[in-house]
Enzyme design. Structure first.
Site, PDB file in Angstrom:
ATOM      1  N   ASP A   1      10.606  50.823 -27.153  1.00 25.65           N
ATOM      2  CA  ASP A   1      11.289  50.559 -25.875  1.00 25.65           C
ATOM      3  C   ASP A   1      12.767  50.864 -26.166  1.00 25.65           C
ATOM      4  OD1 ASP A   1      10.700  49.208 -23.060  1.00 25.65           O
ATOM      5  OD2 ASP A   1      12.588  48.347 -23.732  1.00 25.65           O
TER       6      ASP A   1
ATOM      7  N   LYS B   1       5.301  41.872 -25.166  1.00 24.57           N
ATOM      8  CA  LYS B   1       6.600  42.545 -25.378  1.00 24.57           C
ATOM      9  C   LYS B   1       7.308  41.833 -26.512  1.00 24.57           C
ATOM     10  CE  LYS B   1       9.026  45.891 -23.549  1.00 24.57           C
ATOM     11  NZ  LYS B   1       8.570  47.087 -22.832  1.00 24.57           N
TER      12      LYS B   1
HETATM   13  P1  NDP Z   1      16.263  54.499 -25.097  1.00 26.37           P
HETATM   14  O1  NDP Z   1      16.790  53.496 -26.047  1.00 26.37           O
HETATM   15  O2  NDP Z   1      15.689  55.761 -25.591  1.00 26.37           O
HETATM   16  O3  NDP Z   1      17.373  54.877 -24.021  1.00 26.37           O
HETATM   17  C1  NDP Z   1      17.984  53.887 -23.253  1.00 26.37           C
HETATM   18  C2  NDP Z   1      19.045  54.516 -22.368  1.00 26.37           C
HETATM   19  O4  NDP Z   1      19.490  53.561 -21.415  1.00 26.37           O
HETATM   20  C3  NDP Z   1      20.280  54.931 -23.141  1.00 26.37           C
HETATM   21  O5  NDP Z   1      20.877  56.000 -22.481  1.00 26.37           O
HETATM   22  C4  NDP Z   1      21.142  53.681 -23.070  1.00 26.37           C
HETATM   23  O6  NDP Z   1      22.521  53.928 -23.234  1.00 26.37           O
HETATM   24  C5  NDP Z   1      20.848  53.200 -21.675  1.00 26.37           C
HETATM   25  N1  NDP Z   1      20.980  51.732 -21.628  1.00 26.37           N
HETATM   26  C6  NDP Z   1      20.308  50.847 -22.374  1.00 26.37           C
HETATM   27  N2  NDP Z   1      20.688  49.593 -22.097  1.00 26.37           N
HETATM   28  C7  NDP Z   1      21.609  49.712 -21.153  1.00 26.37           C
HETATM   29  C8  NDP Z   1      22.369  48.770 -20.439  1.00 26.37           C
HETATM   30  N3  NDP Z   1      22.269  47.436 -20.646  1.00 26.37           N
HETATM   31  N4  NDP Z   1      23.208  49.245 -19.510  1.00 26.37           N
HETATM   32  C9  NDP Z   1      23.317  50.580 -19.297  1.00 26.37           C
HETATM   33  N5  NDP Z   1      22.627  51.516 -19.937  1.00 26.37           N
HETATM   34  C10 NDP Z   1      21.792  51.083 -20.846  1.00 26.37           C
HETATM   35  O7  NDP Z   1      15.195  53.685 -24.219  1.00 26.37           O
HETATM   36  P2  NDP Z   1      14.017  54.248 -23.301  1.00 26.37           P
HETATM   37  O8  NDP Z   1      14.389  55.548 -22.689  1.00 26.37           O
HETATM   38  O9  NDP Z   1      12.768  54.143 -24.073  1.00 26.37           O
HETATM   39  O10 NDP Z   1      13.951  53.115 -22.170  1.00 26.37           O
HETATM   40  C11 NDP Z   1      14.647  53.229 -20.928  1.00 26.37           C
HETATM   41  C12 NDP Z   1      13.981  52.329 -19.900  1.00 26.37           C
HETATM   42  O11 NDP Z   1      12.609  52.723 -19.739  1.00 26.37           O
HETATM   43  C13 NDP Z   1      13.917  50.839 -20.255  1.00 26.37           C
HETATM   44  O12 NDP Z   1      14.014  50.075 -19.061  1.00 26.37           O
HETATM   45  C14 NDP Z   1      12.530  50.668 -20.844  1.00 26.37           C
HETATM   46  O13 NDP Z   1      12.076  49.345 -20.749  1.00 26.37           O
HETATM   47  C15 NDP Z   1      11.749  51.604 -19.918  1.00 26.37           C
HETATM   48  N6  NDP Z   1      10.466  52.071 -20.413  1.00 26.37           N
HETATM   49  C16 NDP Z   1      10.360  52.728 -21.613  1.00 26.37           C
HETATM   50  C17 NDP Z   1       9.124  53.181 -22.033  1.00 26.37           C
HETATM   51  C18 NDP Z   1       8.956  53.968 -23.283  1.00 26.37           C
HETATM   52  O14 NDP Z   1       7.840  54.438 -23.526  1.00 26.37           O
HETATM   53  N7  NDP Z   1       9.980  54.169 -24.093  1.00 26.37           N
HETATM   54  C19 NDP Z   1       7.904  52.930 -21.246  1.00 26.37           C
HETATM   55  C20 NDP Z   1       8.130  52.307 -19.966  1.00 26.37           C
HETATM   56  C21 NDP Z   1       9.371  51.888 -19.593  1.00 26.37           C
HETATM   57  P3  NDP Z   1      23.281  53.461 -24.583  1.00 26.37           P
HETATM   58  O15 NDP Z   1      22.881  54.469 -25.624  1.00 26.37           O
HETATM   59  O16 NDP Z   1      24.718  53.495 -24.235  1.00 26.37           O
HETATM   60  O17 NDP Z   1      22.809  52.072 -24.913  1.00 26.37           O
HETATM   61  O1  2IT Z   2       7.576  49.241 -21.024  1.00 29.44           O
HETATM   62  C1  2IT Z   2       6.641  49.884 -21.568  1.00 29.44           C
HETATM   63  O2  2IT Z   2       5.590  50.124 -20.964  1.00 29.44           O
HETATM   64  C2  2IT Z   2       6.848  50.402 -22.924  1.00 29.44           C
HETATM   65  N1  2IT Z   2       7.927  50.226 -23.473  1.00 29.44           N
HETATM   66  C3  2IT Z   2       5.742  51.127 -23.631  1.00 29.44           C
HETATM   67  C4  2IT Z   2       4.730  50.156 -24.172  1.00 29.44           C
HETATM   68  C5  2IT Z   2       3.661  50.759 -25.060  1.00 29.44           C
HETATM   69  O3  2IT Z   2       2.910  49.939 -25.621  1.00 29.44           O
HETATM   70  O4  2IT Z   2       3.552  51.971 -25.190  1.00 29.44           O
END
Ligand code: NDP
Ligand code: 2IT
Length: 464
Positions: free
Chosen positions: A177, A137
């Protein structure tokens, strides 16, 4: 400490207590990392009891230590000509079963503890996918919010100018992420290509025009919903007609909502870090398209959704003071898709009391240990992030496979493979839970199933 935490601490075995004591002495103040490890060690105690070869090779002591932790300075210039300094990181946590693989997070809260927790979880998650990928990560404390495209581009170029020397298609393959989506992956890839003069698969989540896979943007959210459907099926239930809570409004939340709609459910909420919207009529496809444009193109706030749609209310929340009141809204299924520790004990209890029977975690570690304990003791179908959100990294590995073959698979083919992988993770978690005497406990099951493959590889490869 809450009463629930005290109860849990009292029931921790002396093995877990001693292990965690030593770990916290070695990693002082790294609370998120210690939390992620403790959740696993509780599950793994019985495994190392049964498998003396793991004890002999000190697997637990080794698996909690990243193989490599890189930190670098990122200097960039904003639109006004002012110079800024951020910290960049890459944690190469465990490469026993494949090249390090895992996302990059750009968010002001990023520090060593958060990236080590995410890297540690990624090791188990990637193993669960059954694909040949190790865990890593990275990211930065850079805050993309309010920055122009040109500023984000300059930051990404400066970040990659440092990161490029540590990654490679057979070494370490980052992805997105929080705060890193298609736009950032484009700028990062462009800089890598320029400074190395190679076009290779060093990042996933690329656009399909330049090496990406269809369904990668959708994969995490779709996968979390497939996992929920698999869990519900064990109780002869489906998402059809079910009211669902979704938090966040980014990549994972958007495609979770889309797949819930595909399967006949209704999504009542979405949020960002400043507040949440409640739409009792449900977020339909047209409204979801509006939110996608708001978040991905206009880069606005979720409050604007309430202003633009009748019957929708917006509520600010202060997440530093506890979980969002979003979780108090009556529903049957919940998909936390924002960030770590967004569901505390009070929120979990409210969810159970208001009818939630299924929680599938799109985010990483969104539920506190006390919240997890509540879900499990209340017999909620609880799918932990490392299992439920593995669809994203799984399709990243499919992107790597397509890239190696210089081939593209159709949407239907990738989606079919994603669904099959989620089904296998669900089955492996249930089987491991049953084998270790905790039937139906997906948390223990996922930890055990993810661990054994990595531990076996570490034993095979000797003390390195
Ligand atoms: P994005 O940046 O696309 O979206 C994040 C969302 O969460 C936004 O709505 C943001 O609001 C909110 N957010 C972020 N940080 C905080 C915080 N500290 N408190 C409250 N709200 C928060 O990210 P993703 O959708 O990609 O990721 C969301 C979650 O999914 C994370 O935990 C990530 O690790 C997990 N994840 C993502 C993967 C991926 O493929 N993208 C894969 C597996 C897990 P704001 O705009 O106000 O910051
Ligand atoms: O938390 C996760 O699994 C991710 N943000 C995606 C990682 C990846 O390599 O696609």
């Amino acid at each position: 400490m809450t009463t629930n935490t005290i109860e849990q601490a009292a029931t921790r075995s002396s093995f877990v207590q001693e292990f965690m004591h030593a770990l916290s002495e070695r990693n002082p103040g790294e609370n998120e990392f210690l939390q992620a490890v403790e959740e696993c060690i509780v599950s793994l105690e019985k495994v190392v009891e049964r498998r003396p070869e793991y004890r002999a090779a000190s697997i637990l002591d080794r698996i909690v230590e990243p193989e490599r932790l890189l930190q670098f300075r990122v200097t960039w210039v904003d639109d006004q000509g002012e110079t800024h300094v951020n910290r960049g990181y890459r944690v190469q946590f465990n490469g026993a079963i494949g090249p390090y693989k895992g996302g990059l997070r750009f968010h002001p809260s990023v520090n060593r503890s958060i990236l080590k927790f995410l890297g540690f979880e990624q090791v188990f998650k990637n193993s669960l996918t059954t694909q040949p990928i190790g865990g890593g990560k990275g990211g930065s404390d850079f805050d993309p919010r309010g920055r122009s495209d040109a500023e984000v581009m300059r930051f990404c170029q400066a970040f990659m100018t440092e990161l490029y020397r540590f990654i490679g298609p057979d070494t370490d393959v980052p992805a997105g992420d929080i705060g890193v989506g298609g736009r950032e992956i484009g700028y990062l890839f462009g800089q890598y290509r320029k400074i190395t003069n190679t076009f290779t698969g060093i990042l996933t989540g690329r656009d399909v025009n330049w090496g990406g896979s269809l369904i990668r943007p959708e994969a995490t959210g779709y996968g979390a919903v497939y996992f929920a459907a698999d869990m519900l099926e064990t109780r002869d239930r489906t998402l059809e007609g079910m009211e669902c809570l979704v938090s966040g409004s980014g990549n994972v939340a958007q495609y979770t909502t889309e797949k819930v709609l595909d399967l006949g459910g209704r999504v009542l909420t979405m949020s960002d870090s400043t507040g949440y919207v409640h739409d009792p009529a449900g977020i339909d496809r047209e409204k979801l398209a509006w939110i996608m444009d708001l978040k991905n193109v206009r880069r606005g706030r979720i409050s604007e959704y309430a202003d633009a749609h009748d019957g929708v209310t917006y509520h600010e929340h202060d997440l530093s003071a506890g979980s969002s009141p979003l979780w108090n809204i009556p529903a049957e299924a919940a998909f936390p898709s924002a960030t770590q520790n967004e569901i505390d004990l009070a929120a979990a209890e409210a969810m159970v009391n208001n009818g939630v029977i299924c929680v599938s975690e799109g985010a990483n570690m969104p539920t506190t240990p006390e919240g997890q304990h509540c879900f499990i003791t209340e017999n909620v179908l609880y799918g932990p992030g490392k299992a439920a959100n593995a669809g994203g990294v799984a399709v990243s590995a499919l992107e790597m496979a397509q890239g190696s073959q210089r081939m593209y698979w159709s949407r239907e083919e990738v989606d079919r493979q994603l669904k099959a992988i989620m089904g296998r993770i669900h089955r492996a978690s249930l089987d491991a839970a049953a084998e270790y005497g905790v039937p139906g406990n997906y948390l223990h099951g996922a930890n055990i199933a993810g661990f054994c493959k990595v531990a076996d590889a570490m034993v095979d490869q000797g003390s390195i």
